[in-house]
Design a protein around this motif. Sequence first.
Motif, PDB file in Angstrom:
ATOM      1  N   GLN A   2       0.805  -1.216   0.000  1.00 54.25           N
ATOM      2  CA  GLN A   2       0.000   0.000   0.000  1.00 54.25           C
ATOM      3  C   GLN A   2       0.844   1.275   0.000  1.00 54.25           C
ATOM      4  O   GLN A   2       0.302   2.366  -0.186  1.00 54.25           O
ATOM      5  CB  GLN A   2      -0.926   0.012   1.219  1.00 54.25           C
ATOM      6  N   THR A   3       2.153   1.123   0.207  1.00 54.21           N
ATOM      7  CA  THR A   3       3.051   2.282   0.251  1.00 54.21           C
ATOM      8  C   THR A   3       4.272   2.010  -0.620  1.00 54.21           C
ATOM      9  O   THR A   3       4.880   0.946  -0.518  1.00 54.21           O
ATOM     10  CB  THR A   3       3.506   2.574   1.698  1.00 54.21           C
ATOM     11  N   GLU A 104       0.033   5.261  -1.111  1.00 55.39           N
ATOM     12  CA  GLU A 104       0.889   6.293  -0.540  1.00 55.39           C
ATOM     13  C   GLU A 104       2.264   6.229  -1.183  1.00 55.39           C
ATOM     14  O   GLU A 104       2.781   5.152  -1.490  1.00 55.39           O
ATOM     15  CB  GLU A 104       1.031   6.076   0.973  1.00 55.39           C
ATOM     16  N   SER A 130       3.873  11.915   0.490  1.00 54.02           N
ATOM     17  CA  SER A 130       3.481  12.248   1.864  1.00 54.02           C
ATOM     18  C   SER A 130       4.682  12.660   2.708  1.00 54.02           C
ATOM     19  O   SER A 130       4.539  13.425   3.659  1.00 54.02           O
ATOM     20  CB  SER A 130       2.780  11.051   2.515  1.00 54.02           C
ATOM     21  N   HIS A 131       5.876  12.147   2.385  1.00 54.46           N
ATOM     22  CA  HIS A 131       7.095  12.479   3.131  1.00 54.46           C
ATOM     23  C   HIS A 131       8.264  12.560   2.170  1.00 54.46           C
ATOM     24  O   HIS A 131       8.372  11.742   1.239  1.00 54.46           O
ATOM     25  CB  HIS A 131       7.408  11.421   4.190  1.00 54.46           C
ATOM     26  N   VAL A 154       7.273   6.068   9.380  1.00 57.33           N
ATOM     27  CA  VAL A 154       6.354   7.204   9.218  1.00 57.33           C
ATOM     28  C   VAL A 154       5.265   6.927   8.171  1.00 57.33           C
ATOM     29  O   VAL A 154       4.298   7.687   8.062  1.00 57.33           O
ATOM     30  CB  VAL A 154       7.114   8.499   8.838  1.00 57.33           C
ATOM     31  N   ALA A 155       5.407   5.842   7.427  1.00 60.89           N
ATOM     32  CA  ALA A 155       4.390   5.480   6.432  1.00 60.89           C
ATOM     33  C   ALA A 155       3.090   5.117   7.124  1.00 60.89           C
ATOM     34  O   ALA A 155       3.081   4.676   8.274  1.00 60.89           O
ATOM     35  CB  ALA A 155       4.884   4.311   5.580  1.00 60.89           C
ATOM     36  N   ARG A 156       1.998   5.260   6.417  1.00 63.85           N
ATOM     37  CA  ARG A 156       0.699   4.942   7.025  1.00 63.85           C
ATOM     38  C   ARG A 156       0.444   3.429   7.028  1.00 63.85           C
ATOM     39  O   ARG A 156      -0.471   2.956   7.704  1.00 63.85           O
ATOM     40  CB  ARG A 156      -0.420   5.669   6.288  1.00 63.85           C
ATOM     41  N   SER A 157       1.250   2.678   6.273  1.00 60.53           N
ATOM     42  CA  SER A 157       1.110   1.221   6.224  1.00 60.53           C
ATOM     43  C   SER A 157       2.220   0.563   7.034  1.00 60.53           C
ATOM     44  O   SER A 157       3.300   1.135   7.186  1.00 60.53           O
ATOM     45  CB  SER A 157       1.211   0.726   4.776  1.00 60.53           C
ATOM     46  N   CYS A 162       5.043  -2.127   2.615  1.00 63.12           N
ATOM     47  CA  CYS A 162       5.851  -1.086   1.978  1.00 63.12           C
ATOM     48  C   CYS A 162       6.819  -1.708   0.976  1.00 63.12           C
ATOM     49  O   CYS A 162       7.437  -2.735   1.261  1.00 63.12           O
ATOM     50  CB  CYS A 162       6.673  -0.312   3.015  1.00 63.12           C
TER      51      CYS A 162
END
Length: 218
Positions: A2-3, A104, A130-131, A154-157, A162
């Motif tokens: 997802q990232t 992301e 996002s970053h 720091v990833a949302r997943s 990732c």
Amino acid sequence: MQTVIFDMDGVLVDTEPVHRYAYFRHFEELGLAVTDAEYATFTGRSTKNVYQHLKDQHGLAQEVQQLVLAKRAHFNRAFDEKPDFDLLPGVRVLIEDLHRHGLEMLLASSASHSTINRVMQRFALAPYFSHLISGEDFPRSKPDPAIFEHAAAVARSPGAECVVIEDSTNGVAAAKAAGLYCIGYNSIHSPSQDLRQADLVVADFGELSTARIAALAL
């Protein structure tokens, strides 16, 4: 997955010719005879790390930050004056596809914040990420995994969702040391890089899509 965590140099853009020009102009000013073989070992390392190495090896009197800024001035002039400087083929299509499908994206590059920001501004990429993570914030460069460990944190997943896209031996080693899935980009702009540790190797961004990336698994 997802990232997606992108490297920058050699993945989004080929700034290597610009960096090489800037480095060797500065080496001339410093009176350093850096060989092509030694320069090749700098791939994937931050500018700060490179100059710390050169300072230690050659006993340079200048502070590392002073050396970094001098090289950066050469780079910025060349960056702004190079009319054919563009994103690598297919990468914008991939980024827009990932964004459209809600994945992301993070950037984790050995480049300085200054260089990252210049690339983001020139190609209007900042809204997609996002970053933006720079190697100059870490004491050790790739293959040390710290930059990718931070990106995954720091990833949302979670880390298992990732995936890293890298083009260098050091970058792939760093991603794997961080426990992340890694796609090796076998770029013509990054010759002689060993991507055998990567989980998947592609030679063209046309080989990747949201569907293919989302289906990957550690």
